[in-house]
Design a protein around this motif. Structure first.
Motif, PDB file in Angstrom:
ATOM      1  N   LEU A 589     -19.390  82.948  72.268  1.00 30.37           N
ATOM      2  CA  LEU A 589     -18.189  82.952  71.428  1.00 30.37           C
ATOM      3  C   LEU A 589     -17.528  84.329  71.433  1.00 30.37           C
ATOM      4  O   LEU A 589     -16.306  84.454  71.512  1.00 30.37           O
ATOM      5  CB  LEU A 589     -18.545  82.555  69.992  1.00 30.37           C
ATOM      6  CG  LEU A 589     -18.922  81.096  69.757  1.00 30.37           C
ATOM      7  CD1 LEU A 589     -19.527  80.919  68.373  1.00 30.37           C
ATOM      8  CD2 LEU A 589     -17.689  80.207  69.894  1.00 30.37           C
ATOM      9  N   LEU A 590     -18.362  85.374  71.363  1.00 33.69           N
ATOM     10  CA  LEU A 590     -17.829  86.748  71.354  1.00 33.69           C
ATOM     11  C   LEU A 590     -17.103  87.050  72.660  1.00 33.69           C
ATOM     12  O   LEU A 590     -16.023  87.664  72.657  1.00 33.69           O
ATOM     13  CB  LEU A 590     -18.984  87.730  71.137  1.00 33.69           C
ATOM     14  CG  LEU A 590     -18.599  89.195  70.880  1.00 33.69           C
ATOM     15  CD1 LEU A 590     -17.811  89.331  69.589  1.00 33.69           C
ATOM     16  CD2 LEU A 590     -19.849  90.070  70.837  1.00 33.69           C
ATOM     17  N   SER A 591     -17.635  86.595  73.769  1.00 36.95           N
ATOM     18  CA  SER A 591     -16.999  86.867  75.071  1.00 36.95           C
ATOM     19  C   SER A 591     -15.668  86.150  75.222  1.00 36.95           C
ATOM     20  O   SER A 591     -14.833  86.547  76.029  1.00 36.95           O
ATOM     21  CB  SER A 591     -17.946  86.445  76.209  1.00 36.95           C
ATOM     22  OG  SER A 591     -18.055  85.037  76.274  1.00 36.95           O
ATOM     23  N   LYS A 592     -15.473  85.082  74.426  1.00 37.91           N
ATOM     24  CA  LYS A 592     -14.218  84.320  74.493  1.00 37.91           C
ATOM     25  C   LYS A 592     -13.280  84.658  73.323  1.00 37.91           C
ATOM     26  O   LYS A 592     -12.298  83.964  73.093  1.00 37.91           O
ATOM     27  CB  LYS A 592     -14.498  82.811  74.480  1.00 37.91           C
ATOM     28  CG  LYS A 592     -15.519  82.338  75.496  1.00 37.91           C
ATOM     29  CD  LYS A 592     -15.165  82.763  76.912  1.00 37.91           C
ATOM     30  CE  LYS A 592     -16.229  82.298  77.889  1.00 37.91           C
ATOM     31  NZ  LYS A 592     -16.080  82.915  79.229  1.00 37.91           N
ATOM     32  N   ASN A 593     -13.600  85.704  72.591  1.00 38.22           N
ATOM     33  CA  ASN A 593     -12.792  86.113  71.429  1.00 38.22           C
ATOM     34  C   ASN A 593     -12.696  85.012  70.372  1.00 38.22           C
ATOM     35  O   ASN A 593     -11.696  84.882  69.676  1.00 38.22           O
ATOM     36  CB  ASN A 593     -11.370  86.516  71.858  1.00 38.22           C
ATOM     37  CG  ASN A 593     -11.347  87.776  72.692  1.00 38.22           C
ATOM     38  OD1 ASN A 593     -11.946  88.785  72.319  1.00 38.22           O
ATOM     39  ND2 ASN A 593     -10.688  87.708  73.832  1.00 38.22           N
ATOM     40  N   LEU A 594     -13.740  84.226  70.251  1.00 38.50           N
ATOM     41  CA  LEU A 594     -13.750  83.139  69.276  1.00 38.50           C
ATOM     42  C   LEU A 594     -14.595  83.461  68.047  1.00 38.50           C
ATOM     43  O   LEU A 594     -14.558  82.728  67.064  1.00 38.50           O
ATOM     44  CB  LEU A 594     -14.290  81.855  69.924  1.00 38.50           C
ATOM     45  CG  LEU A 594     -13.431  81.257  71.038  1.00 38.50           C
ATOM     46  CD1 LEU A 594     -14.147  80.088  71.704  1.00 38.50           C
ATOM     47  CD2 LEU A 594     -12.083  80.798  70.489  1.00 38.50           C
ATOM     48  N   LEU A 595     -15.357  84.537  68.116  1.00 36.63           N
ATOM     49  CA  LEU A 595     -16.202  84.907  66.982  1.00 36.63           C
ATOM     50  C   LEU A 595     -15.417  85.848  66.066  1.00 36.63           C
ATOM     51  O   LEU A 595     -15.044  86.943  66.458  1.00 36.63           O
ATOM     52  CB  LEU A 595     -17.487  85.589  67.477  1.00 36.63           C
ATOM     53  CG  LEU A 595     -18.650  85.646  66.483  1.00 36.63           C
ATOM     54  CD1 LEU A 595     -19.150  84.256  66.157  1.00 36.63           C
ATOM     55  CD2 LEU A 595     -19.789  86.501  67.030  1.00 36.63           C
ATOM     56  N   ASP A 596     -15.132  85.390  64.862  1.00 39.77           N
ATOM     57  CA  ASP A 596     -14.357  86.226  63.948  1.00 39.77           C
ATOM     58  C   ASP A 596     -14.773  85.948  62.509  1.00 39.77           C
ATOM     59  O   ASP A 596     -15.655  85.125  62.230  1.00 39.77           O
ATOM     60  CB  ASP A 596     -12.856  85.980  64.124  1.00 39.77           C
ATOM     61  CG  ASP A 596     -12.491  84.510  63.981  1.00 39.77           C
ATOM     62  OD1 ASP A 596     -13.293  83.736  63.425  1.00 39.77           O
ATOM     63  OD2 ASP A 596     -11.388  84.123  64.436  1.00 39.77           O
ATOM     64  N   GLY A 597     -14.154  86.677  61.584  1.00 41.61           N
ATOM     65  CA  GLY A 597     -14.419  86.456  60.161  1.00 41.61           C
ATOM     66  C   GLY A 597     -15.870  86.678  59.789  1.00 41.61           C
ATOM     67  O   GLY A 597     -16.547  87.595  60.280  1.00 41.61           O
ATOM     68  N   LYS A 598     -16.393  85.799  58.953  1.00 43.74           N
ATOM     69  CA  LYS A 598     -17.770  85.911  58.453  1.00 43.74           C
ATOM     70  C   LYS A 598     -18.782  85.774  59.587  1.00 43.74           C
ATOM     71  O   LYS A 598     -19.810  86.481  59.597  1.00 43.74           O
ATOM     72  CB  LYS A 598     -18.024  84.846  57.391  1.00 43.74           C
ATOM     73  CG  LYS A 598     -19.369  84.982  56.669  1.00 43.74           C
ATOM     74  CD  LYS A 598     -19.500  83.960  55.563  1.00 43.74           C
ATOM     75  CE  LYS A 598     -20.801  84.176  54.784  1.00 43.74           C
ATOM     76  NZ  LYS A 598     -22.008  84.112  55.631  1.00 43.74           N
ATOM     77  N   ASN A 599     -18.497  84.897  60.546  1.00 42.61           N
ATOM     78  CA  ASN A 599     -19.427  84.722  61.668  1.00 42.61           C
ATOM     79  C   ASN A 599     -19.618  86.025  62.434  1.00 42.61           C
ATOM     80  O   ASN A 599     -20.742  86.382  62.815  1.00 42.61           O
ATOM     81  CB  ASN A 599     -18.914  83.644  62.616  1.00 42.61           C
ATOM     82  CG  ASN A 599     -18.950  82.260  61.985  1.00 42.61           C
ATOM     83  OD1 ASN A 599     -19.829  81.961  61.188  1.00 42.61           O
ATOM     84  ND2 ASN A 599     -17.991  81.421  62.346  1.00 42.61           N
ATOM     85  N   LEU A 600     -18.519  86.740  62.672  1.00 35.37           N
ATOM     86  CA  LEU A 600     -18.599  88.016  63.392  1.00 35.37           C
ATOM     87  C   LEU A 600     -19.333  89.068  62.568  1.00 35.37           C
ATOM     88  O   LEU A 600     -20.191  89.800  63.081  1.00 35.37           O
ATOM     89  CB  LEU A 600     -17.190  88.502  63.743  1.00 35.37           C
ATOM     90  CG  LEU A 600     -17.093  89.838  64.479  1.00 35.37           C
ATOM     91  CD1 LEU A 600     -17.838  89.786  65.803  1.00 35.37           C
ATOM     92  CD2 LEU A 600     -15.637  90.220  64.713  1.00 35.37           C
ATOM     93  N   THR A 601     -19.017  89.138  61.279  1.00 34.19           N
ATOM     94  CA  THR A 601     -19.660  90.109  60.396  1.00 34.19           C
ATOM     95  C   THR A 601     -21.164  89.873  60.328  1.00 34.19           C
ATOM     96  O   THR A 601     -21.966  90.816  60.421  1.00 34.19           O
ATOM     97  CB  THR A 601     -19.053  90.037  58.981  1.00 34.19           C
ATOM     98  OG1 THR A 601     -17.643  90.291  59.067  1.00 34.19           O
ATOM     99  CG2 THR A 601     -19.688  91.053  58.052  1.00 34.19           C
TER     100      THR A 601
END
Length: 614
Positions: A589-601
């Motif tokens: 997800l991170l490699s596709k710029n899909l990880l954001d918000g609470k999931n990224l934190t």
């Protein structure tokens, strides 16, 4: 002093004028000044026809503000009126046309679509004035000067007065609600809006200010294109739009006399990806009198993004000149404008393709919009529409098909136009395509999905596929002989799917899982939205039908041949197995710029914690 009645059979004419005939009160000034200009033009014509060369004058129209007496004056030194002409053109309201007007329209509640030839322009003055006075002297020297006065009822006063200068003066005694029209700046702005390019010099003055000339009597669109150079066109653009700092990219000069008369200049501003409503729009003029900047029907929707001027006496307007009327001539004018713009673009492409391509990214959204919405434009534009690749190489449709027809086909035999909508977000997918020497186009405008649909419909031998809509070897698999076998048995695949179903738990995401036999060099997971599903979503979003759902639906392609899959199956600890799956998914997800918000934190916090513990 003679008291009389205007030849109207109902007293309803003035309420209709005041409340319904004009959508905006300010246009009274346009009507009165344009009448004054017409009077001057008429006299200039008579001088030529009747050889009245003893009349030598500085022809002009003057607007004067008298705050002390609450009056606004519009003066001209034109043809003037005789007593008989006042009776004919003022008292009878264009040959008693008002009688027909009232009979036909007195019961209507919406007057915005009235079509008429009732000659009511002068009477717009009663929208803002309690009393209107006319002082006029005909160019015919043996005629008397006339005084005419009316207070907004069918009653009027008319009598002869001492000789005054040739021409007509309209005096408006403004009512309390419209004292704003005694303000110098307010009148100045209105004159600049409506009278900026009228063909007779117009000036404004009041007791405290010197006389200001308002207009350019010979605007660029009235001139022969051979008389104009680039600087002339650019200067006129900035005269039209004083707040525009950037120059336009290029322009199209319109000039046709048959089967309708139309002149104008259309400018292409830098649009890039913006399709929002422009503050500075195309202006419609009729004989150099400003009418409106709402040109729906005359200018095709896709050209409403342009700027400039269109002037035509053949465009039908309603009686107040406030609204365009549907008419076959309007459709023909629209077709003419579309053709002229297409011809200009085609000519630029043929004569100097390099220069055309430099401007392309700034104008392509206009061309795309036109190709989607107008078939006659599409048929011409397909010759000069240029596709460009991630390497910034440009191709026409014919050129690009020729380049990739042998190397980029799907299993149905269609030529595959791979494209990216975002080079950065889709970098890894683009790299996989380039590693296989495939060509990838850039399609990144808000209209791309609609244009793609149009192109696929028009050319059945091609299809468009975004690079991230599946694994590259599934998107282009024409004549591929090598089949990859799975390192896992059918039972292991089912066990793996069950494990992934249990542990793929990330907030706001839902995955449909599909196991694929990919190369051991490929990533363990690949996240995609299938092409047809994504297109439906994008098309719905572009027309305001975006489905607001917190969850994001993706297809998760699982590479059964990646070493990580064996490790997941062999791991006996449920906690460790879950960690492996979640870590691999988060990295994907991170490699596709899909990880954001609470999931990224949460992911970052966990990785930092792991670093501290090591």
């Amino acid at each position: 002093m003679n008291k009389n009645k205007i030849s109207v059979t109902s007293d309803n004419i003035f309420p209709i004028i005041k409340k319904f005939l004009y959508s905006d009160q300010e246009v009274f000034l346009r009507e009165l000044v344009s009448n004054a200009v017409d009077a001057v033009i008429k006299l200039k014509t008579i001088i030529k026809l009747e050889n009245l060369y003893d009349i030598v004058d500085d022809f002009k129209v003057k607007v004067f503000i008298d705050k002390k007496n609450n009056t606004l004056h519009i003066r001209d030194n034109g043809v003037g009126m005789t007593k008989e002409e006042i009776n004919k053109y003022i008292n009878q309201i264009a040959f008693s046309g008002a009688e027909e007007f009232i009979k036909k329209y007195k019961n209507l509640t919406d007057y915005s679509n009235i079509i008429g030839h009732f000659g009511l322009g002068f009477y717009s003055s009663f929208m803002v004035a309690n009393k209107v006075v006319i002082l006029t002297q005909s160019y015919k020297k043996d005629e008397s000067s006339i005084f005419w006065s009316c207070e907004g009822t069918p009653n009027f006063i008319m009598n002869e007065i001492e000789k005054k200068d040739r021409g007509t003066e309209i005096v408006l005694f403004l009512n309390e609600e419209n004292k704003e029209f005694l303000e110098h700046d307010r009148i100045l702005k209105l004159l600049q809006k409506y009278c900026k390019f009228m063909p007779i010099t117009i000036s404004l003055s009041d007791k405290d200010d010197k006389e200001i000339v308002i207009n350019n009597i010979d605007p660029a669109w009235k001139k022969n294109p051979l008389q104009l150079n680039d600087k002339n066109y650019l200067d006129f653009y900035h005269e039209l739009y004083p707040n525009q700092l950037e120059d336009p990219l290029f322009w199209v000069h319109l000039n046709i006399d048959h089967p309708f008369h139309l002149t104008g200049i259309l400018y292409f501003p830098k649009i890039e990806k913006r399709i929002d409503i422009q503050k500075d729009k195309i202006h419609l003029y009729q004989n150099q009198v400003y009418i409106t900047d709402n040109l729906e029907g005359i200018v095709p929707d896709f050209l409403s993004l342009l700027r400039g001027v269109i002037d035509s006496k053949d465009i039908p307007l309603n009686v107040s000149r406030s609204h365009l009327q549907s008419d076959i001539s309007v459709k023909n004018i629209s077709k003419y404008i579309t053709r002229k713009v297409a011809d200009k673009l085609d000519s630029m492409f043929i004569k100097n393709r390099d220069n055309f391509q430099k401007k392309w990214k700034d104008i392509k959204i206009i061309v795309e919009y036109g190709m989607i919405s107008a078939q006659n434009f599409f048929d011409k534009a397909i010759k000069f529409f240029v596709f460009y690749t991630i390497d910034n190489n440009f191709f026409t449709l014919k050129e690009f098909k020729e380049k990739i027809k042998e190397t980029q086909k799907n299993k149905e035999g269609k030529i595959v136009f791979l494209y990216s909508s975002d080079k950065d977000k889709q970098y890894s997918y683009i790299k996989e395509a380039k590693d296989r020497s495939y060509q990838v186009l850039i399609f990144d405008s808000p209209l791309s999905v609609h244009l793609i649909q149009k192109l696929e419909f028009s050319y059945q031998d091609i299809c468009f596929v975004r690079v991230d809509s599946d694994h590259i070897d599934k998107l282009i698999n024409y004549k591929k002989e090598d089949k990859l076998y799975s390192e896992l048995s059918e039972k292991e695949k089912q066990d793996l799917k069950n494990l992934l179903d249990q542990h793929l738990l990330i907030k706001n995401f839902k995955f449909s899982i599909q196991l694929e036999n990919l190369s051991i060099k490929d990533n363990p997971f690949l996240i995609i939205i299938p092409e047809f599903l994504r297109r439906i979503k994008e098309m719905n979003s572009s027309i305001g039908k975006d489905i607001k759902n917190k969850e994001k639906y993706y297809q998760l392609i699982v590479n059964t041949n990646h070493v990580l899959m064996k490790k997941i199956l062999e791991e006996t600890s449920k906690e460790k197995r879950e960690k492996i799956i979640q870590e691999a998914l988060n990295l994907t997800l991170l490699s596709k710029n899909l990880l954001d918000g609470k999931n990224l934190t949460d992911f970052i916090s966990k990785k930092l914690k792991d670093l501290v513990q090591e």
